[in-house]
Structures are given as structure tokens and as C-alpha cells.
Design a protein around this motif. Sequence first.
Motif, PDB file in Angstrom:
ATOM      1  N   LEU A   6       0.814  -1.217   0.000  1.00  0.00           N
ATOM      2  CA  LEU A   6       0.000   0.000   0.000  1.00  0.00           C
ATOM      3  C   LEU A   6       0.847   1.265   0.000  1.00  0.00           C
ATOM      4  CD1 LEU A   6      -2.896  -0.881   2.485  1.00  0.00           C
ATOM      5  CD2 LEU A   6      -3.001  -0.743  -0.008  1.00  0.00           C
ATOM      6  N   ASP A   7       1.893   1.293   0.817  1.00  0.00           N
ATOM      7  CA  ASP A   7       2.716   2.498   0.878  1.00  0.00           C
ATOM      8  C   ASP A   7       3.407   2.764  -0.453  1.00  0.00           C
ATOM      9  OD1 ASP A   7       2.052   3.128   3.525  1.00  0.00           O
ATOM     10  OD2 ASP A   7       3.620   1.791   4.307  1.00  0.00           O
ATOM     11  N   LYS A   8       3.920   1.721  -1.094  1.00  0.00           N
ATOM     12  CA  LYS A   8       4.560   1.890  -2.404  1.00  0.00           C
ATOM     13  C   LYS A   8       3.535   2.290  -3.456  1.00  0.00           C
ATOM     14  CE  LYS A   8       8.584  -0.991  -1.701  1.00  0.00           C
ATOM     15  NZ  LYS A   8       9.298  -2.219  -2.043  1.00  0.00           N
ATOM     16  N   PHE A  57      -3.694  13.906  -5.234  1.00  0.00           N
ATOM     17  CA  PHE A  57      -4.918  13.328  -4.697  1.00  0.00           C
ATOM     18  C   PHE A  57      -4.971  13.479  -3.191  1.00  0.00           C
ATOM     19  CE2 PHE A  57      -1.998   9.652  -4.730  1.00  0.00           C
ATOM     20  CZ  PHE A  57      -2.130   9.195  -3.426  1.00  0.00           C
ATOM     21  N   THR A  58      -6.153  13.260  -2.652  1.00  0.00           N
ATOM     22  CA  THR A  58      -6.371  13.256  -1.211  1.00  0.00           C
ATOM     23  C   THR A  58      -6.622  11.821  -0.786  1.00  0.00           C
ATOM     24  OG1 THR A  58      -7.358  15.459  -1.297  1.00  0.00           O
ATOM     25  CG2 THR A  58      -7.859  14.111   0.649  1.00  0.00           C
ATOM     26  N   LEU A  59      -5.953  11.400   0.260  1.00  0.00           N
ATOM     27  CA  LEU A  59      -6.168  10.066   0.818  1.00  0.00           C
ATOM     28  C   LEU A  59      -7.433  10.111   1.668  1.00  0.00           C
ATOM     29  CD1 LEU A  59      -4.940   7.213   1.065  1.00  0.00           C
ATOM     30  CD2 LEU A  59      -3.734   8.026   3.093  1.00  0.00           C
ATOM     31  N   ARG A  60      -8.434   9.340   1.284  1.00  0.00           N
ATOM     32  CA  ARG A  60      -9.714   9.314   1.999  1.00  0.00           C
ATOM     33  C   ARG A  60      -9.591   8.526   3.297  1.00  0.00           C
ATOM     34  NH1 ARG A  60     -15.426   7.703  -0.814  1.00  0.00           N
ATOM     35  NH2 ARG A  60     -14.962   9.619  -1.913  1.00  0.00           N
ATOM     36  N   GLY A  61      -8.773   7.472   3.262  1.00  0.00           N
ATOM     37  CA  GLY A  61      -8.593   6.652   4.452  1.00  0.00           C
ATOM     38  C   GLY A  61      -7.639   5.516   4.149  1.00  0.00           C
ATOM     39  N   LYS A  62      -7.150   4.887   5.213  1.00  0.00           N
ATOM     40  CA  LYS A  62      -6.210   3.781   5.034  1.00  0.00           C
ATOM     41  C   LYS A  62      -6.332   2.837   6.222  1.00  0.00           C
ATOM     42  CE  LYS A  62      -1.366   2.750   4.280  1.00  0.00           C
ATOM     43  NZ  LYS A  62      -0.089   3.007   4.879  1.00  0.00           N
ATOM     44  N   SER A  63      -6.267   1.543   5.922  1.00  0.00           N
ATOM     45  CA  SER A  63      -6.226   0.516   6.966  1.00  0.00           C
ATOM     46  C   SER A  63      -5.022  -0.373   6.677  1.00  0.00           C
ATOM     47  CB  SER A  63      -7.521  -0.310   6.949  1.00  0.00           C
ATOM     48  OG  SER A  63      -7.589  -1.102   5.768  1.00  0.00           O
ATOM     49  N   ASP A  64      -4.908  -1.485   7.378  1.00  0.00           N
ATOM     50  CA  ASP A  64      -3.787  -2.401   7.137  1.00  0.00           C
ATOM     51  C   ASP A  64      -3.851  -3.041   5.758  1.00  0.00           C
ATOM     52  OD1 ASP A  64      -2.781  -1.903   9.649  1.00  0.00           O
ATOM     53  OD2 ASP A  64      -3.682  -3.689  10.555  1.00  0.00           O
ATOM     54  N   HIS A  65      -5.041  -3.158   5.189  1.00  0.00           N
ATOM     55  CA  HIS A  65      -5.202  -3.885   3.925  1.00  0.00           C
ATOM     56  C   HIS A  65      -5.739  -3.043   2.768  1.00  0.00           C
ATOM     57  CE1 HIS A  65      -4.277  -7.664   5.863  1.00  0.00           C
ATOM     58  NE2 HIS A  65      -5.073  -7.297   6.850  1.00  0.00           N
ATOM     59  N   ASN A  66      -6.149  -1.801   3.039  1.00  0.00           N
ATOM     60  CA  ASN A  66      -6.762  -0.974   2.002  1.00  0.00           C
ATOM     61  C   ASN A  66      -6.367   0.487   2.153  1.00  0.00           C
ATOM     62  OD1 ASN A  66      -8.812  -2.912   0.707  1.00  0.00           O
ATOM     63  ND2 ASN A  66      -9.242  -3.114   2.895  1.00  0.00           N
ATOM     64  N   ALA A  67      -6.312   1.181   1.025  1.00  0.00           N
ATOM     65  CA  ALA A  67      -6.152   2.636   1.015  1.00  0.00           C
ATOM     66  C   ALA A  67      -7.167   3.172   0.018  1.00  0.00           C
ATOM     67  CB  ALA A  67      -4.735   3.024   0.613  1.00  0.00           C
ATOM     68  N   ILE A  82     -10.881   5.475  -5.604  1.00  0.00           N
ATOM     69  CA  ILE A  82     -10.146   4.272  -5.991  1.00  0.00           C
ATOM     70  C   ILE A  82      -9.709   3.603  -4.707  1.00  0.00           C
ATOM     71  CG2 ILE A  82      -8.018   3.389  -7.019  1.00  0.00           C
ATOM     72  CD1 ILE A  82      -8.272   5.501  -9.140  1.00  0.00           C
ATOM     73  N   GLN A  83      -9.944   2.320  -4.621  1.00  0.00           N
ATOM     74  CA  GLN A  83      -9.524   1.535  -3.468  1.00  0.00           C
ATOM     75  C   GLN A  83      -8.314   0.709  -3.888  1.00  0.00           C
ATOM     76  OE1 GLN A  83     -12.566  -0.970  -1.810  1.00  0.00           O
ATOM     77  NE2 GLN A  83     -11.104  -2.192  -0.664  1.00  0.00           N
ATOM     78  N   LEU A  84      -7.229   0.872  -3.165  1.00  0.00           N
ATOM     79  CA  LEU A  84      -6.054   0.029  -3.344  1.00  0.00           C
ATOM     80  C   LEU A  84      -6.136  -1.045  -2.280  1.00  0.00           C
ATOM     81  CD1 LEU A  84      -3.408   2.896  -3.700  1.00  0.00           C
ATOM     82  CD2 LEU A  84      -4.547   1.631  -5.544  1.00  0.00           C
ATOM     83  N   THR A  85      -6.037  -2.286  -2.684  1.00  0.00           N
ATOM     84  CA  THR A  85      -6.164  -3.381  -1.728  1.00  0.00           C
ATOM     85  C   THR A  85      -4.998  -4.343  -1.869  1.00  0.00           C
ATOM     86  OG1 THR A  85      -7.727  -4.998  -0.805  1.00  0.00           O
ATOM     87  CG2 THR A  85      -7.610  -4.869  -3.198  1.00  0.00           C
ATOM     88  N   LEU A  86      -4.557  -4.890  -0.771  1.00  0.00           N
ATOM     89  CA  LEU A  86      -3.424  -5.817  -0.795  1.00  0.00           C
ATOM     90  C   LEU A  86      -3.820  -7.150  -1.413  1.00  0.00           C
ATOM     91  CD1 LEU A  86      -1.719  -5.282   2.680  1.00  0.00           C
ATOM     92  CD2 LEU A  86      -0.931  -4.506   0.430  1.00  0.00           C
TER      93      LEU A  86
END
Length: 151
Positions: free
Chosen positions: A23-25, A36-46, A55-59
Motif C-alpha cells: 500500500l505504501d509503495k 490526490f487526497t487520501l480518503r482513508g487507510k487501513s492495514d489492507h486498504n487505502a 479508488i480503493q487500493l487493496t493488498l
Amino acid sequence: MIDQTRKARALGINHVVLEVDDLDKALEFYGSIFEFTLRGKSDHNAFIDLGDQFIQLTLGRTQVPDTKRHFGFVVDDREAVKQAMERLGIKSINERTDILDPWGNRIEIVSYDDVQFTKADPILKGMGVAPLKKTASAIEELKKKGMASDN
């Protein structure tokens, strides 16, 4: 009796999910090309905020790189994207501006001014973006559908 012919009207896309391995990369990669603005982030999603969409980035990338499957990412300044791509050594995979992110997600970079896609002025204002113009051909496409603005 239930109406068997009734269908829901598809109104748009709320979000797209992209699989990544880090996620960080991924946030660093996308942040090096797009503001962009980061709406939120968890251990598995940003979640990258796009005003009324995201857009959801997911591991967990499980597929091979995309050769045809892609989405059109609408930007206000495609030239700025091209400059960032050049600075970062990212090559378009075709004659348009299609790129693969490091995880093989294919993204077509689309200029707002030249496509039917529109954002309502209150959404643009909420995103901190001034009203954007459309090309004559995009306006004509919208007019054919009765979707062109009166101004």
C-alpha cells in the motif's frame, strides 16, 4: 405480482478496486503522478478520493498484468501526467497514454476536456478544482444525449 421486466438504471461507477502488493509503495507511485487526497487507510486498504468517487487500493495482487482490462482515469491536465511519466521513466504501453502500475494494473489516462465524463460544479468546487472546459467535440457528444450544459 412482481414486474419481471423492471430493471435498475446504471448511473455510474462509485469506485474501482486495484490489487497491489504494498500500500505504501502504491500510494507513493500514484502520488508521484497524480495529486490526490487520501480518503482513508487501513492495514489492507487505502482509498484515494476522487470527489464523489474513489479508488480503493487493496493488498493481494492475484492476476497477471492487464493487457486489455483497464479503466479510464480522468485528469484535468494530461500533459502534467506525461511530464511526470517522463520524469519517472514510465512509458505508455500504446499510442495513447495507457500505463501499467508496478502491479500490472492498466490505466488509460483520459483528459477531462475531451470526453463525455462530467463532474458537477459543486463536486469540482468541493475538490478544490475550478470549473473545467470541454472541447467542441465533447460538447457535441453531450448535446446528442441531451446532457450538455446550457452555459
